[in-house]
Motif scaffolding. Sequence first.
Motif, PDB file in Angstrom:
ATOM      1  N   SER A  61       0.832  -1.197   0.000  1.00 16.72           N
ATOM      2  CA  SER A  61       0.000   0.000   0.000  1.00 16.72           C
ATOM      3  C   SER A  61       0.867   1.249   0.000  1.00 16.72           C
ATOM      4  O   SER A  61       1.989   1.240   0.513  1.00 16.72           O
ATOM      5  N   THR A  62       0.334   2.320  -0.574  1.00 16.01           N
ATOM      6  CA  THR A  62       0.976   3.633  -0.492  1.00 16.01           C
ATOM      7  C   THR A  62       0.324   4.475   0.602  1.00 16.01           C
ATOM      8  O   THR A  62       0.658   5.641   0.764  1.00 16.01           O
ATOM      9  N   ASP A  63      -0.576   3.865   1.348  1.00 11.05           N
ATOM     10  CA  ASP A  63      -1.278   4.536   2.447  1.00 11.05           C
ATOM     11  C   ASP A  63      -0.807   3.944   3.767  1.00 11.05           C
ATOM     12  O   ASP A  63      -1.055   2.767   4.049  1.00 11.05           O
ATOM     13  N   PRO A  64      -0.116   4.727   4.622  1.00  7.19           N
ATOM     14  CA  PRO A  64       0.356   4.186   5.896  1.00  7.19           C
ATOM     15  C   PRO A  64      -0.781   3.745   6.810  1.00  7.19           C
ATOM     16  O   PRO A  64      -0.565   2.988   7.754  1.00  7.19           O
ATOM     17  N   LEU A  90       1.724   8.533  12.449  1.00  2.07           N
ATOM     18  CA  LEU A  90       1.119   7.222  12.645  1.00  2.07           C
ATOM     19  C   LEU A  90       0.399   7.160  13.991  1.00  2.07           C
ATOM     20  O   LEU A  90      -0.704   6.616  14.098  1.00  2.07           O
ATOM     21  N   LYS A  91       1.017   7.742  14.997  1.00  7.59           N
ATOM     22  CA  LYS A  91       0.401   7.745  16.322  1.00  7.59           C
ATOM     23  C   LYS A  91      -0.892   8.565  16.328  1.00  7.59           C
ATOM     24  O   LYS A  91      -1.911   8.148  16.899  1.00  7.59           O
ATOM     25  N   LYS A  92      -0.858   9.718  15.664  1.00  3.71           N
ATOM     26  CA  LYS A  92      -2.046  10.575  15.616  1.00  3.71           C
ATOM     27  C   LYS A  92      -3.194   9.904  14.867  1.00  3.71           C
ATOM     28  O   LYS A  92      -4.362  10.106  15.193  1.00  3.71           O
ATOM     29  N   ALA A  93      -2.848   9.092  13.849  1.00  2.00           N
ATOM     30  CA  ALA A  93      -3.883   8.401  13.078  1.00  2.00           C
ATOM     31  C   ALA A  93      -4.627   7.393  13.954  1.00  2.00           C
ATOM     32  O   ALA A  93      -5.804   7.098  13.722  1.00  2.00           O
ATOM     33  N   GLY A  94      -3.939   6.815  14.955  1.00  2.00           N
ATOM     34  CA  GLY A  94      -4.594   5.974  15.947  1.00  2.00           C
ATOM     35  C   GLY A  94      -4.910   4.553  15.540  1.00  2.00           C
ATOM     36  O   GLY A  94      -5.496   3.809  16.322  1.00  2.00           O
ATOM     37  N   ARG A  95      -4.485   4.126  14.340  1.00  3.17           N
ATOM     38  CA  ARG A  95      -4.802   2.755  13.924  1.00  3.17           C
ATOM     39  C   ARG A  95      -3.776   1.747  14.453  1.00  3.17           C
ATOM     40  O   ARG A  95      -4.087   0.578  14.622  1.00  3.17           O
ATOM     41  N   TYR A  96      -2.546   2.226  14.694  1.00  2.00           N
ATOM     42  CA  TYR A  96      -1.507   1.307  15.162  1.00  2.00           C
ATOM     43  C   TYR A  96      -0.956   1.781  16.500  1.00  2.00           C
ATOM     44  O   TYR A  96      -0.545   2.928  16.647  1.00  2.00           O
ATOM     45  N   ASN A  97      -0.937   0.892  17.471  1.00  5.37           N
ATOM     46  CA  ASN A  97      -0.422   1.211  18.803  1.00  5.37           C
ATOM     47  C   ASN A  97       0.573   0.168  19.285  1.00  5.37           C
ATOM     48  O   ASN A  97       0.814   0.040  20.479  1.00  5.37           O
TER      49      ASN A  97
END
Length: 277
Positions: A61-64, A90-97
């Motif tokens: 994907s080109t979308d993190p 990435l942290k602000k997006a909240g999908r990965y922790n």
Amino acid sequence: MYLYTAMAVKKIRNISFAGAGNVAIHLAPAMAGAGFRIRHIFSRTAAHAQSLADFTGSIASTDPGIIDDTTDLLLLAIPDQAIGEFASGLKKAGRYNGLIAHTSGTCPLSAISEHFGAAGVFYPLQTFSRFSTPEIRKVPVCIEADSVETETLLRQVATGISDDVRVIDSEHRALLHLSAVFACNFPNHLYVIASRILKQAGIGEDILLPLIRETALRLGDTDPLLLQTGPAVRGDLTTMQRHLHLLEDQPSILQIYKILSESIQEFEKYNKTSDIS
């Protein structure tokens, strides 16, 4: 969304990569071959992401935003200057922790630990390119972690692909990377210069290969200072003047010759002084 700690994962199974450049194209297949599942490959260049994803059976994907908590470990194999910004976004997006680590030799651990609760460094000390295939099991992997739990998880991955795993903190890793520049990047540039000199003379550059191999392979238990040869260490000023004359029309290379010769002589003086003392 739950608060992640390294203790939430007892063993790394699924690994994702941000970046599909020289480091990722060697690490991802090695990890897949060691039994880890490569989950996602993110790259701003779609073709690079897809090529590596096809090779490792993962999703490109080109979308993190594709990276989520189905990943146990996210490796940031991206340029140093992008690491902190990427981790923050990435942290602000909240999908990965989950657990996150970068592969840089110089970027400090703090660049990502200030954003994630479980952060580390996974730095393979090797020169990687699309034109070489180093034996990964012999590549030293330098790890650093924000906790004992994180270190244990990174070590699990590192020992899965390498027989040489070392814990090295950010300060010492920066010095290690500096030494690697002198040991690898600068000599390669000197090979470039040597190649150009031979091409100008109409001599095949392959003539240097036995010399280059011997120079590298003789290194080991002996101090390289004791292995130095050539006109500079001998104090052969006549030969050095001839070389400088041949380089008169290439002033930048001439300066490199002078600087390196002077450095060799300075180290030789130090060596003799040490012997006397």
